[in-house]
Scaffold this motif. Sequence first.
Motif, PDB file in Angstrom:
ATOM      1  N   SER A  61       0.832  -1.210   0.000  1.00 34.20           N
ATOM      2  CA  SER A  61       0.000   0.000   0.000  1.00 34.20           C
ATOM      3  C   SER A  61       0.867   1.260   0.000  1.00 34.20           C
ATOM      4  O   SER A  61       0.542   2.246  -0.665  1.00 34.20           O
ATOM      5  N   GLU A  62       1.967   1.232   0.740  1.00 35.58           N
ATOM      6  CA  GLU A  62       2.892   2.374   0.755  1.00 35.58           C
ATOM      7  C   GLU A  62       3.576   2.527  -0.602  1.00 35.58           C
ATOM      8  O   GLU A  62       3.740   3.636  -1.099  1.00 35.58           O
ATOM      9  N   LEU A  63       3.960   1.407  -1.176  1.00 33.64           N
ATOM     10  CA  LEU A  63       4.617   1.420  -2.479  1.00 33.64           C
ATOM     11  C   LEU A  63       3.686   2.010  -3.535  1.00 33.64           C
ATOM     12  O   LEU A  63       4.107   2.807  -4.380  1.00 33.64           O
ATOM     13  N   ALA A  64       2.418   1.657  -3.483  1.00 33.38           N
ATOM     14  CA  ALA A  64       1.436   2.195  -4.436  1.00 33.38           C
ATOM     15  C   ALA A  64       1.371   3.717  -4.339  1.00 33.38           C
ATOM     16  O   ALA A  64       1.324   4.413  -5.365  1.00 33.38           O
ATOM     17  N   VAL A  65       1.396   4.249  -3.126  1.00 36.94           N
ATOM     18  CA  VAL A  65       1.361   5.695  -2.944  1.00 36.94           C
ATOM     19  C   VAL A  65       2.640   6.330  -3.484  1.00 36.94           C
ATOM     20  O   VAL A  65       2.593   7.339  -4.196  1.00 36.94           O
ATOM     21  N   VAL A  66       3.781   5.735  -3.170  1.00 33.94           N
ATOM     22  CA  VAL A  66       5.064   6.310  -3.585  1.00 33.94           C
ATOM     23  C   VAL A  66       5.163   6.415  -5.103  1.00 33.94           C
ATOM     24  O   VAL A  66       5.619   7.430  -5.627  1.00 33.94           O
ATOM     25  N   ILE A  67       4.737   5.372  -5.818  1.00 33.55           N
ATOM     26  CA  ILE A  67       4.884   5.419  -7.276  1.00 33.55           C
ATOM     27  C   ILE A  67       3.621   5.920  -7.978  1.00 33.55           C
ATOM     28  O   ILE A  67       3.612   6.066  -9.201  1.00 33.55           O
ATOM     29  N   GLY A  68       2.567   6.196  -7.204  1.00 35.30           N
ATOM     30  CA  GLY A  68       1.373   6.791  -7.775  1.00 35.30           C
ATOM     31  C   GLY A  68       0.509   5.848  -8.589  1.00 35.30           C
ATOM     32  O   GLY A  68      -0.102   6.265  -9.574  1.00 35.30           O
ATOM     33  N   TRP A  69       0.456   4.588  -8.202  1.00 31.78           N
ATOM     34  CA  TRP A  69      -0.332   3.594  -8.920  1.00 31.78           C
ATOM     35  C   TRP A  69      -1.520   3.151  -8.082  1.00 31.78           C
ATOM     36  O   TRP A  69      -1.475   3.181  -6.855  1.00 31.78           O
ATOM     37  N   GLU A  70      -2.545   2.655  -8.761  1.00 25.91           N
ATOM     38  CA  GLU A  70      -3.660   1.983  -8.100  1.00 25.91           C
ATOM     39  C   GLU A  70      -3.125   0.677  -7.509  1.00 25.91           C
ATOM     40  O   GLU A  70      -2.241   0.039  -8.100  1.00 25.91           O
ATOM     41  N   ARG A  71      -3.674   0.260  -6.389  1.00 22.89           N
ATOM     42  CA  ARG A  71      -3.188  -0.957  -5.717  1.00 22.89           C
ATOM     43  C   ARG A  71      -3.358  -2.193  -6.590  1.00 22.89           C
ATOM     44  O   ARG A  71      -2.490  -3.071  -6.598  1.00 22.89           O
ATOM     45  N   SER A  72      -4.446  -2.292  -7.341  1.00 17.67           N
ATOM     46  CA  SER A  72      -4.647  -3.484  -8.177  1.00 17.67           C
ATOM     47  C   SER A  72      -3.613  -3.548  -9.294  1.00 17.67           C
ATOM     48  O   SER A  72      -3.089  -4.623  -9.594  1.00 17.67           O
ATOM     49  N   ARG A  73      -3.317  -2.412  -9.906  1.00 17.23           N
ATOM     50  CA  ARG A  73      -2.283  -2.384 -10.953  1.00 17.23           C
ATOM     51  C   ARG A  73      -0.940  -2.815 -10.372  1.00 17.23           C
ATOM     52  O   ARG A  73      -0.219  -3.619 -10.961  1.00 17.23           O
ATOM     53  N   LEU A  74      -0.615  -2.275  -9.194  1.00 20.38           N
ATOM     54  CA  LEU A  74       0.649  -2.620  -8.557  1.00 20.38           C
ATOM     55  C   LEU A  74       0.700  -4.105  -8.224  1.00 20.38           C
ATOM     56  O   LEU A  74       1.718  -4.759  -8.448  1.00 20.38           O
ATOM     57  N   SER A  75      -0.374  -4.654  -7.710  1.00 19.94           N
ATOM     58  CA  SER A  75      -0.403  -6.066  -7.340  1.00 19.94           C
ATOM     59  C   SER A  75      -0.078  -6.959  -8.535  1.00 19.94           C
ATOM     60  O   SER A  75       0.733  -7.883  -8.435  1.00 19.94           O
ATOM     61  N   HIS A  76      -0.682  -6.679  -9.672  1.00 15.82           N
ATOM     62  CA  HIS A  76      -0.410  -7.460 -10.884  1.00 15.82           C
ATOM     63  C   HIS A  76       1.042  -7.298 -11.323  1.00 15.82           C
ATOM     64  O   HIS A  76       1.704  -8.265 -11.694  1.00 15.82           O
ATOM     65  N   HIS A  77       1.527  -6.071 -11.252  1.00 15.73           N
ATOM     66  CA  HIS A  77       2.907  -5.809 -11.672  1.00 15.73           C
ATOM     67  C   HIS A  77       3.902  -6.507 -10.735  1.00 15.73           C
ATOM     68  O   HIS A  77       4.894  -7.090 -11.191  1.00 15.73           O
ATOM     69  N   LEU A  78       3.630  -6.445  -9.439  1.00 18.07           N
ATOM     70  CA  LEU A  78       4.516  -7.108  -8.475  1.00 18.07           C
ATOM     71  C   LEU A  78       4.547  -8.615  -8.712  1.00 18.07           C
ATOM     72  O   LEU A  78       5.600  -9.250  -8.566  1.00 18.07           O
ATOM     73  N   GLY A  79       3.420  -9.195  -9.084  1.00 19.92           N
ATOM     74  CA  GLY A  79       3.393 -10.620  -9.399  1.00 19.92           C
ATOM     75  C   GLY A  79       4.331 -10.951 -10.551  1.00 19.92           C
ATOM     76  O   GLY A  79       5.085 -11.934 -10.496  1.00 19.92           O
TER      77      GLY A  79
END
Length: 169
Positions: A61-79
């Motif tokens: 959740s912190e990472l999403a804020v830092v890079i300015g992404w939606e959490r769902s987008r970040l989750s897929h990318h992190l996978g």
Amino acid sequence: MPERKLPTREELRTWRDFIETTEALRTILAARLQDDTDLSPGDYAVLLALSEAEHGRLRSSELAVVIGWERSRLSHHLGRMERRGLIRREKCSTDSRGADIAMAPTGAKAFETATFPHLRAVRELFIDALSPDQLAAAGEIAAALHTHLDLRRPNTHTPKRNPGTEANR
């Protein structure tokens, strides 16, 4: 209610020049990053944020804020990044339900390898194109827009990056 004034022709020309140039710059930087390092701008943004984080780890959740992404987008990318061995998810020491995102050794090596060519491209394509006065003005313009946009979106926050760093979002 006062009538809203629309932009003038000259203001619209400036706006379009700004948007078109910014998009072209992002496209060229993204292609160079991918060609030089096999990292996408999203990969680089995640790895940059982790490299700047205290202890090299962040909650997603912190990472999403830092890079300015939606959490769902970040989750897929992190996978995708995890499958490539660039990051790892670790148990959070303060919350048993959560996970921290940390840079894996492969990710640290990829980030280290990518940083010099990426920053060289930033210098070549952006910094070297501007005089010192123009660069200072660009910084002032970016700061004014940042402040203006934060005022219009009071429930969002984009942390400031350390001087000298750049993230592609």
